[in-house]
Design a protein around this motif. Structure first.
Motif, PDB file in Angstrom:
ATOM      1  N   PHE A 235     -10.186  -4.930  -2.522  1.00 44.81           N
ATOM      2  CA  PHE A 235      -8.942  -4.803  -1.496  1.00 44.81           C
ATOM      3  C   PHE A 235      -9.301  -4.509  -0.107  1.00 44.81           C
ATOM      4  O   PHE A 235      -8.710  -5.277   0.797  1.00 44.81           O
TER       5      PHE A 235
ATOM      6  N   ARG B 165     -11.316  -4.800  10.036  1.00 42.42           N
ATOM      7  CA  ARG B 165     -11.329  -4.322   8.760  1.00 42.42           C
ATOM      8  C   ARG B 165     -10.732  -5.632   8.090  1.00 42.42           C
ATOM      9  O   ARG B 165     -10.375  -6.570   8.552  1.00 42.42           O
ATOM     10  N   ASN B 166     -10.502  -5.627   6.608  1.00 38.74           N
ATOM     11  CA  ASN B 166     -10.005  -6.523   5.794  1.00 38.74           C
ATOM     12  C   ASN B 166      -8.602  -6.925   6.080  1.00 38.74           C
ATOM     13  O   ASN B 166      -7.978  -5.631   6.479  1.00 38.74           O
TER      14      ASN B 166
ATOM     15  N   CYS C 224       1.582  -2.579  -0.727  1.00 40.77           N
ATOM     16  CA  CYS C 224       0.578  -3.381  -0.278  1.00 40.77           C
ATOM     17  C   CYS C 224       0.633  -4.958  -1.044  1.00 40.77           C
ATOM     18  O   CYS C 224       1.081  -5.029  -2.206  1.00 40.77           O
ATOM     19  N   PHE C 225       0.130  -5.602  -0.173  1.00 39.31           N
ATOM     20  CA  PHE C 225       0.386  -7.031  -0.876  1.00 39.31           C
ATOM     21  C   PHE C 225      -0.786  -8.079  -0.276  1.00 39.31           C
ATOM     22  O   PHE C 225      -1.416  -7.561   0.816  1.00 39.31           O
TER      23      PHE C 225
ATOM     24  N   CYS D  84       0.905  -5.061   4.913  1.00 45.13           N
ATOM     25  CA  CYS D  84       0.357  -5.305   3.648  1.00 45.13           C
ATOM     26  C   CYS D  84      -0.735  -4.254   3.132  1.00 45.13           C
ATOM     27  O   CYS D  84      -1.201  -4.121   2.123  1.00 45.13           O
ATOM     28  N   GLY D  85      -1.126  -3.299   4.340  1.00 47.05           N
ATOM     29  CA  GLY D  85      -1.933  -1.986   3.859  1.00 47.05           C
ATOM     30  C   GLY D  85      -3.335  -2.282   3.699  1.00 47.05           C
ATOM     31  O   GLY D  85      -4.049  -1.369   3.754  1.00 47.05           O
ATOM     32  N   HIS D  86      -3.919  -3.545   4.143  1.00 48.06           N
ATOM     33  CA  HIS D  86      -5.261  -3.911   3.934  1.00 48.06           C
ATOM     34  C   HIS D  86      -6.260  -3.181   5.033  1.00 48.06           C
ATOM     35  O   HIS D  86      -7.275  -2.795   4.630  1.00 48.06           O
TER      36      HIS D  86
ATOM     37  N   ARG E 200      -5.962  -0.465   6.715  1.00 48.70           N
ATOM     38  CA  ARG E 200      -5.763   0.972   7.396  1.00 48.70           C
ATOM     39  C   ARG E 200      -7.143   1.701   7.595  1.00 48.70           C
ATOM     40  O   ARG E 200      -7.986   1.793   6.908  1.00 48.70           O
TER      41      ARG E 200
ATOM     42  N   ASP F 138     -18.220   0.012   7.022  1.00 49.05           N
ATOM     43  CA  ASP F 138     -17.605  -1.612   6.908  1.00 49.05           C
ATOM     44  C   ASP F 138     -17.509  -2.025   5.546  1.00 49.05           C
ATOM     45  O   ASP F 138     -17.584  -3.275   5.184  1.00 49.05           O
TER      46      ASP F 138
ATOM     47  N   TYR G 288      -3.084   1.303  11.272  1.00 50.26           N
ATOM     48  CA  TYR G 288      -3.232  -0.135  10.777  1.00 50.26           C
ATOM     49  C   TYR G 288      -3.997  -0.750  12.056  1.00 50.26           C
ATOM     50  O   TYR G 288      -3.431  -1.013  13.152  1.00 50.26           O
TER      51      TYR G 288
ATOM     52  N   THR H 265     -14.995  -6.786   3.070  1.00 54.04           N
ATOM     53  CA  THR H 265     -14.818  -7.375   4.416  1.00 54.04           C
ATOM     54  C   THR H 265     -16.107  -8.595   4.277  1.00 54.04           C
ATOM     55  O   THR H 265     -16.654  -8.638   3.505  1.00 54.04           O
TER      56      THR H 265
ATOM     57  N   SER I 120      -4.638  -9.046   5.898  1.00 49.89           N
ATOM     58  CA  SER I 120      -4.013 -10.122   5.334  1.00 49.89           C
ATOM     59  C   SER I 120      -2.694 -10.482   5.975  1.00 49.89           C
ATOM     60  O   SER I 120      -2.610 -11.615   6.560  1.00 49.89           O
ATOM     61  N   CYS I 121      -1.777  -9.667   6.043  1.00 53.79           N
ATOM     62  CA  CYS I 121      -0.449 -10.011   6.930  1.00 53.79           C
ATOM     63  C   CYS I 121      -0.698  -9.773   8.453  1.00 53.79           C
ATOM     64  O   CYS I 121      -0.191 -10.784   9.018  1.00 53.79           O
TER      65      CYS I 121
END
Ligand SMILES: Cc1cc2nc3c(=O)[nH]c(=O)nc-3n(C[C@H](O)[C@H](O)[C@H](O)COP(=O)(O)OP(=O)(O)OC[C@H]3O[C@@H](n4cnc5c(N)ncnc54)[C@H](O)[C@@H]3O)c2cc1C
Ligand code: SF4
Ligand code: SF4
Ligand code: FES
Lengths: 363, 276
Positions: A286, B236-237, A259-260, B245-247, B249, B276, B254, A289, B239-240
């Motif tokens: 992480f 969801r949160n 994760c990044f 980026c896994g945020h 999931r 949420d 994803y 929201t 990033s990429c």
């Protein structure tokens, strides 16, 4: 020189250092450095350094992923594609199977997805991986429990195994094979006796690691996915999370955590720039929201997420665990949370539940 | 999109329109067209400040520019709200899975929106309106906190709510002077008294805050909609935005690459669906 699959050994007139130096050539070289405190680290140099570089008996402390997915990777400056520099040709010596195997996760994430990552692809393409068998292990190692073994069977360009009778060297890819050909003057085919001794040695090493895993209650072939999915609502997560300080060390040190965060900021010269940083799902922000929402507000939920991702998500999308048994998280955790204890408790609770439900049926 | 995998392409803010006290619609023109389909999203960046995911609210038939309707709620959105026409931003995208609009042909479509969740719904509406003859009927049910917080007050003027083929109804949680529409929760105007629909084979598309989607979904199921015909825009949160980026999931998905549009059937087993 013979086809791929031929196994070589080093001629009596030559040494491992000569072979390694020949393989390294002018490449940017990473190999293990023995810190003499029971740990190895990667040491970077312009070529193989005899007396300083070693293949190591087990894995180094930092995960191999750092060489392909750096902790802090400069992506570029706003509207300036030239700000990102190309990567040199590299070679990495002494990669252990747990780490080597973890690259499958990164290949999946960064190469197989909707948008392959050209930087990761470049790093993979420009790096020769020389793996080596584990000749010993750390107390935290449990690779057999998650279906791995302490020697590489795939994924390497070249593998080096050392036995008391001599080294056994083989290639696993075309580039590896070409490199071995260039070192031909130091090599000769490995004889039967040597190959047999390696077989025995590997079996012995595997058995020892199975015993070490068993000593922590983990059996090879255990269905960790079912265990983790079954214990989703268990109190085990809050029990283990009690001492967690959310440092994220387990995430960062993990050989598979990928994760990044894409972070924007100003470069030293005041221009807008973007950096890719390792991120940690143990951090409270992480998954947070906008407007203060958070799907995982509790530390226990975040700890569980780590296991859910490794033992439920990845088996569903990739048919493998995102854990290779390297034990780094156990080593790094300031709260002494041992991944083996977490897995064992999940397995025990899951077994107890199933025993209970079959009792129930029997009645 | 490979060249701009992690780096946005520049775009100019051409126009900024106030929708509500904390929602503005930005018209941005990227240096190269960004073709998208309704339901897909983009990552919008303020250079040097940060990036956040948004769903274009303009017609997917137009790729030279896009409108993005943004609620001010934190770091990046606060910054965006201070920006002026002519300022430069960055865009990456389009990302994610769009509404399967071909599957909607000849069917009745119920669009349920809450808060600023109307962004993707407006884009979908505009796409549907262009081919109105393809759809049996379009129904819109939209809820806002107060009359002030209704986004796209001009929607009626754009022809949403004209003729038999379109049935639009709004509600607010709290009335204010001058409001003569319905007062009550969105779930109320999904009841039989206010919603005459063909639930058994109709399509329902929903976007809004998680609580609204949770209770909205329950209500639609109760009305007889099939889980596979209820489409949700999940958030969801992120990033990429590209599944790395896994945020974002959610169970085995994803949201950025497998969604953000999901049928309820695909996600209903997830115990964390509405968190949420
Ligand atoms: C698919 C999708 C579509 C969306 N469409 C819309 C839309 O059309 N309109 C709309 O108004 N909203 C939309 N949203 C919500 C919108 O993305 C959020 O409101 C936005 O991300 C808020 O960002 P913020 O920085 O202003 O808020 P904050 O509350 O400051 O941050 C929100 C999240 O971003 C993280 N974050 C904060 N600062 C940073 C930083 N410096 N670096 C990295 N991460 C940080 C935080 O951890 C927090 O979890 C959508 C969201 C998704 C997932
Ligand atoms: S986990 Fe296995 S492969 Fe990794 S260092 Fe330990 S023994 Fe070697
Ligand atoms: S290393 Fe240990 S203390 Fe740190 S975040 Fe992980 S579980 Fe928590
Ligand atoms: S936003 Fe990065 S994986 Fe979805």
């Amino acid at each position: 020189m013979g086809p791929m699959g031929v196994k070589w050994t080093i001629r009596v007139s030559s040494s491992l250092d000569e072979v390694m130096a020949s393989l390294a050539g002018e490449r940017e070289t990473y190999a293990l450095q023995d810190l003499k405190n029971g740990h190895y680290q990667f040491a970077k140099s312009s070529t193989w350094q005899p007396g300083f570089h070693t293949l190591g008996d087990y894995r180094q402390t930092e995960p191999l992923k750092a060489l392909f997915f750096p902790a802090r990777e400069f992506i570029g400056k706003w509207k300036d594609p030239s700000s990102r520099k190309p990567m040199p040709e590299r070679i990495v010596f002494g990669v252990k199977n747990c780490d080597l195997s973890s690259l499958a996760i990164f290949d999946q994430v960064f190469l197989q997805g909707v948008c392959p990552d050209p930087y990761y692809a470049e790093a993979r393409a420009k790096t020769i991986l020389v793996s080596s068998d584990c000749n010993s292990q750390l107390d935290v190692c449990f690779c057999p429990a998650v279906g791995e073994q302490p020697y590489a069977t795939k994924g390497f360009d070249i593998n080096v195994a050392s036995t008391p009778l001599g080294y056994i060297i083989e290639s696993g890819t075309e580039p590896g094979e070409r490199l071995l050909q260039s070192a031909q003057q130091y090599l000769e085919p490995a004889h039967e006796e040597l190959l047999n001794s390696l077989k025995t040695q590997r079996a012995e090493r595997y058995r020892e690691l199975v015993e070490l895993s068993q000593a922590h209650g983990l059996e090879p072939g255990t269905d960790f996915r079912t265990a983790i999915e079954t214990t989703f609502e268990s109190g085990l997560w809050s029990d283990f999370a009690e001492d967690c300080v959310e440092c994220g060390a387990c995430n960062f040190i993990c050989c598979t955590c990928h994760c990044f965060l894409l972070a924007d900021g100003m470069d030293a010269d005041g221009t807008a720039a973007r950096t890719k940083l390792w991120d940690a799902c143990l951090y409270s922000g992480f998954a947070a929201t906008a407007g203060g929402g958070n799907p995982r507000p509790l530390r226990a939920e975040r700890l569980r997420n780590r296991f859910d991702k490794k033992f439920s998500y990845f088996p569903q999308v990739m048919d493998r665990y995102a854990c290779d048994g390297c034990g780094r998280c156990t080593e790094a955790c300031i709260a002494n949370i041992d991944i083996r204890d977490v897995l064992r408790r999940a397995v025990d609770e899951c077994d107890a539940l199933h025993a209970h439900s079959s009792d129930h049926r029997a009645n | 999109m490979s060249a701009t995998l992690y780096m946005p392409i520049p775009a100019i803010i051409e126009r900024i329109e106030d929708e509500t006290p904390d929602i503005k619609t930005f018209t941005i023109r990227p240096v190269e067209p960004i073709p998208f389909a309704a339901g897909q999203f983009v990552e919008l960046a303020v250079p040097g400040i940060g990036e956040a995911p948004f769903t274009p609210s303009s017609s997917p038939k137009i790729s030279e520019y896009m409108e993005i309707t943004i609620m001010r709620t934190g770091r990046v959105t606060d910054w965006l709200h201070t920006m002026k026409e002519g300022d430069e931003v960055g865009v990456r995208g389009p990302m994610g899975r769009a509404y399967p609009i071909e599957e909607f042909h000849d069917r009745e479509i119920l669009i349920v929106g809450g808060g600023c969740g109307v962004g993707p719904l407006r884009s979908l509406m505009l796409a549907l309106l262009e081919d109105l003859q393809h759809y049996a009927r379009i129904i819109v049910r939209y809820g806002a906190r107060t009359p002030d917080s209704i986004v796209f007050k001009d929607a009626q003027m754009h022809g949403w709510g004209q003729g038999d083929a379109l049935d639009v109804m709004l509600t607010v949680d709290e009335a204010a002077p001058g409001w003569n529409g319905h007062v009550g929760l969105i779930t109320e105007i999904l009841e039989e008294d206010y919603l005459d629909c063909h639930a058994s084979d109709g399509i329902a598309v929903m976007c809004g805050p998680p609580v609204m989607m949770k209770f909205g979904t329950d209500k639609l199921l109760e009305r007889g909609y099939h889980p596979k015909n209820i489409y949700l825009s999940m958030e969801r949160n992120m990033s990429c935005g590209i599944g790395q980026c896994g945020h974002c999931r959610l169970g085995r998905y994803y949201i950025c690459k497998d969604g953000p549009v999901f049928s309820y059937q695909e996600v209903q087993a997830n115990p964390r669906l509405w968190d949420d």
